[in-house]
Enzyme design. Structure first.
Site, PDB file in Angstrom:
ATOM      1  N   ASP A 102       0.811  -1.216   0.000  1.00 41.41           N
ATOM      2  CA  ASP A 102       0.000   0.000   0.000  1.00 41.41           C
ATOM      3  C   ASP A 102       0.849   1.272   0.000  1.00 41.41           C
ATOM      4  O   ASP A 102       2.018   1.270   0.397  1.00 41.41           O
ATOM      5  CB  ASP A 102      -0.897   0.029   1.240  1.00 41.41           C
ATOM      6  CG  ASP A 102      -2.083  -0.899   1.125  1.00 41.41           C
ATOM      7  OD1 ASP A 102      -2.096  -1.734   0.199  1.00 41.41           O
ATOM      8  OD2 ASP A 102      -2.994  -0.811   1.976  1.00 41.41           O
ATOM      9  N   HIS A 247       3.663  -2.410   3.092  1.00 42.27           N
ATOM     10  CA  HIS A 247       3.704  -1.060   2.525  1.00 42.27           C
ATOM     11  C   HIS A 247       5.004  -0.849   1.763  1.00 42.27           C
ATOM     12  O   HIS A 247       6.053  -1.375   2.143  1.00 42.27           O
ATOM     13  CB  HIS A 247       3.576  -0.009   3.628  1.00 42.27           C
ATOM     14  CG  HIS A 247       2.278  -0.060   4.363  1.00 42.27           C
ATOM     15  ND1 HIS A 247       2.014  -0.987   5.362  1.00 42.27           N
ATOM     16  CD2 HIS A 247       1.146   0.691   4.241  1.00 42.27           C
ATOM     17  CE1 HIS A 247       0.781  -0.806   5.817  1.00 42.27           C
ATOM     18  NE2 HIS A 247       0.234   0.204   5.158  1.00 42.27           N
TER      19      HIS A 247
END
Length: 282
Positions: A102, A247
């Site tokens: 992400d 992430h």
């Protein structure tokens, strides 16, 4: 019969013969042109019964299509169903898992993650933020070239549950537009920042043709807990259908990069198949 009447009859007959020859010649020319183009020659149709009735020539679908749009009707695109909750897992054959990243793309970390995925011939999902795409379109283009799936993670990563419907749609739609520009397709998946979903996010995501995807295993790598801790969380949570959240932007993601290099080969050696989900419409 007078001389003038005889002359008139002769001229009338001559005109009829000339008209017939012209018609035959035109039909022959049309047939020759069609045969050169690789089509069936157009043959003149026999006149039908009745004073003015005649059988129309059969139209060429190939020639009429650019003008009239003849051809099989296109199926209307199916609208995405409005979900009440996001997908947490994916279905697949055997020990399939999905890795998701992400907040990117980030020029400092995303290339290393892509390098590792390419080394092991693995596909992943990247839920990107539009403002990050604007600065790194080349990385999104690389994701497309290497077979990864790019999802929508809004433009600026806000808490959507505190925004109006108009603002939520703007965040989603603007990101869809820039993803299409960089990736070549509009995103088919959406993930709400912070995992904060509400009725509006599901409805607006569906209006834009996206399915909601959450996660099963949260590595909490954004807290920088240490590379070994991230690896342990992935390995302990590994199971068929699991979706792993990591992430590639939003802070120092060095640990995330190093952890991927450690746990990915171990997952593959354990018999897991790391893949991307197929889009479901039902």
């Amino acid at each position: 019969m007078t001389k003038d009447q005889s002359l008139a009859r002769s001229l009338t007959r001559r005109r009829a013969l000339l008209a017939g020859a012209a018609a035959v010649g035109a039909a022959g020319t049309a047939g020759w042109l069609a045969s050169v183009a690789g089509e069936e020659p157009i043959r003149p149709a026999a006149p039908a019964a009745g004073p003015h009735a005649s059988r129309a020539l059969k139209p060429s679908a190939h020639r009429l299509q650019p003008l009239t749009g003849y051809g099989p009707p296109r199926a209307a695109p199916r609208r995405t169903l409005i979900r009440r909750k996001p997908f947490l897992r994916v279905s697949g054959r055997g020990r399939a898992m999905v890795l998701t990243f992400d907040d990117g793309p980030d020029a400092r970390y995303t290339p290393y993650i892509l390098d590792t995925l390419r080394e092991y011939d693995v596909r992943a999902m990247f839920f990107v933020c539009g403002e990050m795409v604007a600065e790194n379109k080349d990385l999104v283009a690389r994701m497309a070239d290497e077979g990864h799936v790019v999802g929508n993670h809004t433009w600026s990563h806000p808490l959507l549950t505190r925004l109006s419907r108009r603002r939520i749609r703007a965040e989603m739609e603007r990101t869809c537009d820039i993803v299409e520009e960089a990736y070549g397709e509009r995103p088919a998946w959406f993930r709400a920042p912070y995992g904060a979903w509400n009725r509006a996010t599901f409805q607006l995501g569906a209006d834009l043709g996206m399915e909601p995807l959450a996660w099963t295993v949260d590595t909490l790598d954004w807290t920088t807990p240490g590379t070994r801790t991230i690896v342990d969380r992935v390995e302990d949570g590994a199971a068929p259908g699991v979706v792993v959240l990591s992430h590639d932007a939003g802070g120092d993601r060095t640990q995330s990069v190093l952890a991927l290099r450690a746990y990915l080969p171990q997952l593959l050696d354990s018999g897991y198949f790391v893949t991307v989900p197929e889009r479901k419409y039902t």
